[in-house]
Design a protein around this motif. Structure first.
Motif, PDB file in Angstrom:
ATOM      1  N   SER A  43      38.742 -49.784 104.509  1.00  0.00           N
ATOM      2  CA  SER A  43      39.477 -50.362 103.265  1.00  0.00           C
ATOM      3  C   SER A  43      38.854 -50.015 102.048  1.00  0.00           C
ATOM      4  O   SER A  43      39.691 -49.734 101.062  1.00  0.00           O
ATOM      5  N   ALA A  44      37.577 -50.030 102.123  1.00  0.00           N
ATOM      6  CA  ALA A  44      36.778 -49.754 100.790  1.00  0.00           C
ATOM      7  C   ALA A  44      37.288 -48.543 100.237  1.00  0.00           C
ATOM      8  O   ALA A  44      36.949 -48.398  99.026  1.00  0.00           O
ATOM      9  N   GLN A  45      37.510 -47.561 101.019  1.00  0.00           N
ATOM     10  CA  GLN A  45      37.643 -46.192 100.644  1.00  0.00           C
ATOM     11  C   GLN A  45      39.028 -46.136 100.099  1.00  0.00           C
ATOM     12  O   GLN A  45      39.232 -45.027  99.692  1.00  0.00           O
ATOM     13  N   ASN A  46      39.856 -46.691 100.568  1.00  0.00           N
ATOM     14  CA  ASN A  46      41.520 -46.380 100.247  1.00  0.00           C
ATOM     15  C   ASN A  46      42.147 -47.368  99.525  1.00  0.00           C
ATOM     16  O   ASN A  46      43.311 -47.315  99.392  1.00  0.00           O
ATOM     17  N   GLU A  47      41.558 -48.640  98.924  1.00  0.00           N
ATOM     18  CA  GLU A  47      42.196 -49.500  98.314  1.00  0.00           C
ATOM     19  C   GLU A  47      41.255 -50.079  96.954  1.00  0.00           C
ATOM     20  O   GLU A  47      40.186 -49.743  96.940  1.00  0.00           O
ATOM     21  N   SER A  48      41.868 -50.419  96.109  1.00  0.00           N
ATOM     22  CA  SER A  48      41.321 -50.967  94.949  1.00  0.00           C
ATOM     23  C   SER A  48      40.343 -52.374  95.337  1.00  0.00           C
ATOM     24  O   SER A  48      40.773 -52.923  96.327  1.00  0.00           O
ATOM     25  N   THR A  86      43.200 -55.558 104.867  1.00  0.00           N
ATOM     26  CA  THR A  86      41.910 -54.963 105.391  1.00  0.00           C
ATOM     27  C   THR A  86      40.659 -55.776 104.645  1.00  0.00           C
ATOM     28  O   THR A  86      39.625 -55.236 104.658  1.00  0.00           O
ATOM     29  N   ALA A  87      41.027 -56.881 104.120  1.00  0.00           N
ATOM     30  CA  ALA A  87      39.701 -57.490 103.604  1.00  0.00           C
ATOM     31  C   ALA A  87      38.404 -57.909 104.496  1.00  0.00           C
ATOM     32  O   ALA A  87      37.492 -57.767 103.984  1.00  0.00           O
ATOM     33  N   PRO A  88      39.025 -58.635 105.806  1.00  0.00           N
ATOM     34  CA  PRO A  88      37.929 -58.791 106.665  1.00  0.00           C
ATOM     35  C   PRO A  88      37.289 -57.277 107.027  1.00  0.00           C
ATOM     36  O   PRO A  88      37.810 -56.484 107.338  1.00  0.00           O
ATOM     37  N   ARG A  89      35.976 -57.569 107.077  1.00  0.00           N
ATOM     38  CA  ARG A  89      35.194 -56.377 107.732  1.00  0.00           C
ATOM     39  C   ARG A  89      35.729 -55.997 109.079  1.00  0.00           C
ATOM     40  O   ARG A  89      36.211 -56.481 109.804  1.00  0.00           O
ATOM     41  N   GLY A  90      35.662 -54.523 109.251  1.00  0.00           N
ATOM     42  CA  GLY A  90      35.976 -53.709 110.546  1.00  0.00           C
ATOM     43  C   GLY A  90      37.659 -53.799 110.750  1.00  0.00           C
ATOM     44  O   GLY A  90      38.140 -53.597 111.851  1.00  0.00           O
ATOM     45  N   PHE A  91      38.576 -53.966 109.579  1.00  0.00           N
ATOM     46  CA  PHE A  91      39.923 -53.847 109.886  1.00  0.00           C
ATOM     47  C   PHE A  91      40.130 -52.340 108.972  1.00  0.00           C
ATOM     48  O   PHE A  91      39.693 -52.280 108.119  1.00  0.00           O
ATOM     49  N   ARG A  92      41.066 -51.765 109.697  1.00  0.00           N
ATOM     50  CA  ARG A  92      41.381 -50.495 108.884  1.00  0.00           C
ATOM     51  C   ARG A  92      43.176 -50.633 109.206  1.00  0.00           C
ATOM     52  O   ARG A  92      43.725 -51.132 109.976  1.00  0.00           O
ATOM     53  N   ALA A  93      43.612 -49.929 108.033  1.00  0.00           N
ATOM     54  CA  ALA A  93      45.242 -49.912 108.103  1.00  0.00           C
ATOM     55  C   ALA A  93      45.938 -48.853 107.567  1.00  0.00           C
ATOM     56  O   ALA A  93      45.246 -48.198 106.740  1.00  0.00           O
ATOM     57  N   ALA A  94      47.148 -48.609 108.131  1.00  0.00           N
ATOM     58  CA  ALA A  94      47.856 -47.363 107.535  1.00  0.00           C
ATOM     59  C   ALA A  94      49.150 -47.742 107.438  1.00  0.00           C
ATOM     60  O   ALA A  94      49.752 -48.153 108.451  1.00  0.00           O
TER      61      ALA A  94
END
Length: 119
Positions: free
Chosen positions: A12-17, A26-34
């Motif tokens: 999430s840190a790479q694809n969200e503000s 995706t705020a919790p560590r280890g979560f991804r979303a598309a």
């Protein structure tokens, strides 16, 4: 439909503000979303999402009490009854309830779950 392999989903840190990452899915560590527009909505809007965790997660569900329940409701209830402590992925669609699909709908869900778990 454009497809993004689960292995290619970005943290999430790479694809969200920074602001949306504080409160987003995706705020919790280890979560991804598309999210993709796969053609469910005639407008071309995003209508399918995949949320993936790097670790097993506890999971709960809220389901309709209606007598008529669509295949995803029946499948999800059965899945959570068997295992609500080791869920790693959730598929979410918008614009279609997937109702009145019968046995074929359940089989489609089983196939989708297998495809996701193999990644």
């Amino acid at each position: 439909m454009s497809q993004t392999p689960i292995s290619n989903l970005q943290p999430s840190a790479q694809n969200e503000s920074p602001i949306s990452n504080l409160y987003g899915i995706t705020a919790p560590r280890g979560f991804r979303a598309a999210g993709v527009a796969c053609g469910i909505k005639k407008t071309g809007a995003l209508d399918l999402a995949l949320v993936v965790s790097e670790h097993d997660c506890a999971c709960a569900g809220m389901f309709t009490t209606n007598r008529v329940q669509a295949a995803p409701v029946l499948y999800d209830k059965a899945t959570l009854a068997k295992n609500n402590r080791a869920i790693r992925a959730v598929v979410i669609n918008s614009g279609c309830a997937n109702a009145a699909t019968g046995k074929e709908g359940i089989e489609d869900l089983k196939r989708l779950a297998r495809m996701i778990s193999e990644r």
